[in-house]
Scaffold this active site. Structure first.
Site: not given
Length: 108
Positions: A62-64
């Site tokens: 996951v990231c932003r």
């Protein structure tokens, strides 16, 4: 190469069941709010920390919003780690669903 991808809604159940989530954002982003239990491995360090992604189960990245995490998944596939899945919508999607976030430098 097809990278597996799941929605934030699907991730909600997986997190409740203890699935491994790795956050590839920068430390300041992670500390300001991350998915409970998510481990920080910034994108720039993914290839030097491949052991974090080695698991018998799928590892959710996951990231932003899903761009950097997809890059991480692609890099990992290139070095033979294929048990990773990108989380489309990322942390912003997680928050928009009203899910809990954790602040600070620790996973939970």
């Amino acid at each position: 190469m097809a990278i597996d991808e799941i929605s934030v809604k699907e991730l909600t159940t997986l997190v409740e069941n203890g699935s491994l989530v790795i956050d590839v954002r920068e430390p300041d982003e992670y500390e300001s709010g991350h998915i409970p239990g998510a481990i920080l491995v910034p994108l720039s360090t993914v290839l030097s920390n491949t052991s974090e992604f080695k698991s018998d189960e799928t590892v959710y990245v996951v990231c932003r919003s899903g761009g950097r995490s997809m890059q991480a998944c692609e890099m990992l596939h290139d070095v033979g780690i294929s048990n990773v899945a990108n989380v489309a919508g990322g942390t912003m999607g997680w928050i928009s669903l009203g899910n809990e976030i954790v602040t600070g430098e620790h996973p939970s």
